[in-house]
Design a protein around this motif. Structure first.
Motif, mmCIF file in Angstrom:
data_model
loop_
_atom_site.group_PDB
_atom_site.id
_atom_site.type_symbol
_atom_site.label_atom_id
_atom_site.label_comp_id
_atom_site.label_asym_id
_atom_site.label_seq_id
_atom_site.Cartn_x
_atom_site.Cartn_y
_atom_site.Cartn_z
ATOM 1 N N GLU A 178 10.846 -0.553 13.192
ATOM 2 C CA GLU A 178 12.260 -0.851 12.910
ATOM 3 C C GLU A 178 12.419 -1.454 11.519
ATOM 4 O O GLU A 178 13.291 -1.052 10.747
ATOM 5 N N LYS A 179 11.561 -2.403 11.197
ATOM 6 C CA LYS A 179 11.632 -3.048 9.875
ATOM 7 C C LYS A 179 11.278 -2.048 8.771
ATOM 8 O O LYS A 179 11.861 -2.084 7.686
ATOM 9 N N ALA A 180 10.332 -1.156 9.039
ATOM 10 C CA ALA A 180 9.907 -0.173 8.045
ATOM 11 C C ALA A 180 11.034 0.793 7.690
ATOM 12 O O ALA A 180 11.085 1.307 6.573
ATOM 13 N N GLN A 181 11.945 1.057 8.616
ATOM 14 C CA GLN A 181 13.034 2.001 8.392
ATOM 15 C C GLN A 181 14.131 1.437 7.479
ATOM 16 O O GLN A 181 14.831 2.195 6.813
ATOM 17 N N LYS A 182 14.278 0.135 7.429
ATOM 18 C CA LYS A 182 15.344 -0.483 6.633
ATOM 19 C C LYS A 182 15.076 -0.323 5.136
ATOM 20 O O LYS A 182 13.990 -0.606 4.657
ATOM 21 N N MET B 246 14.720 2.292 3.328
ATOM 22 C CA MET B 246 13.710 3.293 3.004
ATOM 23 C C MET B 246 14.098 4.160 1.803
ATOM 24 O O MET B 246 13.249 4.447 0.948
ATOM 25 N N ILE B 247 15.349 4.548 1.692
ATOM 26 C CA ILE B 247 15.771 5.411 0.584
ATOM 27 C C ILE B 247 15.571 4.700 -0.754
ATOM 28 O O ILE B 247 15.067 5.291 -1.707
ATOM 29 N N LEU B 248 15.932 3.437 -0.808
ATOM 30 C CA LEU B 248 15.744 2.667 -2.045
ATOM 31 C C LEU B 248 14.259 2.540 -2.370
ATOM 32 O O LEU B 248 13.845 2.744 -3.520
ATOM 33 N N ARG B 249 13.443 2.223 -1.365
ATOM 34 C CA ARG B 249 11.995 2.094 -1.605
ATOM 35 C C ARG B 249 11.395 3.413 -2.077
ATOM 36 O O ARG B 249 10.570 3.438 -2.993
ATOM 37 N N PHE B 250 11.784 4.523 -1.447
ATOM 38 C CA PHE B 250 11.266 5.822 -1.861
ATOM 39 C C PHE B 250 11.692 6.147 -3.288
ATOM 40 O O PHE B 250 10.898 6.650 -4.084
ATOM 41 N N SER B 251 12.934 5.863 -3.608
ATOM 42 C CA SER B 251 13.442 6.153 -4.958
ATOM 43 C C SER B 251 12.684 5.372 -6.019
ATOM 44 O O SER B 251 12.244 5.940 -7.030
ATOM 45 N N ILE B 252 12.525 4.093 -5.791
ATOM 46 C CA ILE B 252 11.806 3.250 -6.752
ATOM 47 C C ILE B 252 10.345 3.671 -6.837
ATOM 48 O O ILE B 252 9.763 3.738 -7.926
ATOM 49 N N SER B 253 9.752 4.008 -5.693
ATOM 50 C CA SER B 253 8.335 4.390 -5.705
ATOM 51 C C SER B 253 8.101 5.686 -6.476
ATOM 52 O O SER B 253 7.072 5.838 -7.135
ATOM 53 N N VAL B 254 9.052 6.613 -6.433
ATOM 54 C CA VAL B 254 8.902 7.858 -7.200
ATOM 55 C C VAL B 254 9.007 7.570 -8.695
ATOM 56 O O VAL B 254 8.250 8.131 -9.493
ATOM 57 N N VAL B 255 9.910 6.697 -9.083
ATOM 58 C CA VAL B 255 10.026 6.323 -10.500
ATOM 59 C C VAL B 255 8.721 5.673 -10.970
ATOM 60 O O VAL B 255 8.192 6.011 -12.037
ATOM 61 N N LEU B 256 8.171 4.781 -10.162
ATOM 62 C CA LEU B 256 6.916 4.120 -10.526
ATOM 63 C C LEU B 256 5.751 5.114 -10.534
ATOM 64 O O LEU B 256 4.867 5.031 -11.398
ATOM 65 N N ALA B 257 5.765 6.065 -9.613
ATOM 66 C CA ALA B 257 4.730 7.107 -9.592
ATOM 67 C C ALA B 257 4.818 7.954 -10.849
ATOM 68 O O ALA B 257 3.786 8.375 -11.394
ATOM 69 N N PHE B 258 6.036 8.209 -11.317
ATOM 70 C CA PHE B 258 6.210 8.979 -12.552
ATOM 71 C C PHE B 258 5.582 8.241 -13.729
ATOM 72 O O PHE B 258 4.920 8.845 -14.571
#
Length: 145
Positions: A41-45, A47-59
């Protein structure tokens, strides 16, 4: 910078999401959640923001790998003894990705985990993810020159 293959960098950055889905899902998801104390439940909160930031950092990370393995050619041709472009292969990129993970990412991750008093299993899961991820990113950008 005029010959940068931006599509390769984007694909490599996005590959972190696929690898992360598998790594922190079916492969090690339950163990990781146990080690972190995070519930589903906590992991789902957020998530879109975390994924977005993680892709920028991965770039940013993949650009570093690209700069060290493709732009510089890995090593000057006289050290390899052959033309640098012969080293623009997936396998050679994997080697550069693994070296980046082991000599840049791993010391940072392990140091933080030690001070946060995380378990050895937690460290292995996270460091393993970045070794695999950097290897794949390095392979993609090195082969897709």
């Amino acid at each position: 910078m005029e010959n940068v293959n931006w599509i390769a960098l984007i694909v490599a950055a996005l590959s972190t999401l696929v690898i992360g889905f598998l790594w922190y899902g079916p492969l090690f998801g339950k163990a990781w959640m146990k080690e972190t104390g995070i519930t589903e439940e906590k992991a789902q909160k957020g998530m879109i923001l975390r994924f977005s930031i993680s892709v920028v950092l991965a770039f940013i990370a993949v650009f570093f790998i690209y700069a060290n393995s493709v732009i510089s050619g890995g090593m000057p041709p006289d050290l390899h003894g052959v033309e640098v472009t012969k080293f623009h292969t997936f396998g050679h990129g994997v080697v550069h990705g693994i070296m980046t993970a082991l000599f840049v990412a791993m010391p940072v991750l392990v140091t933080n985990a030690l001070f946060e008093q995380k378990s050895f299993k937690y460290i292995l899961i996270n460091v393993g993810y970045w070794i695999v991820t950097f290897a794949i990113m390095g392979g993609i950008v090195n082969a897709w020159v």
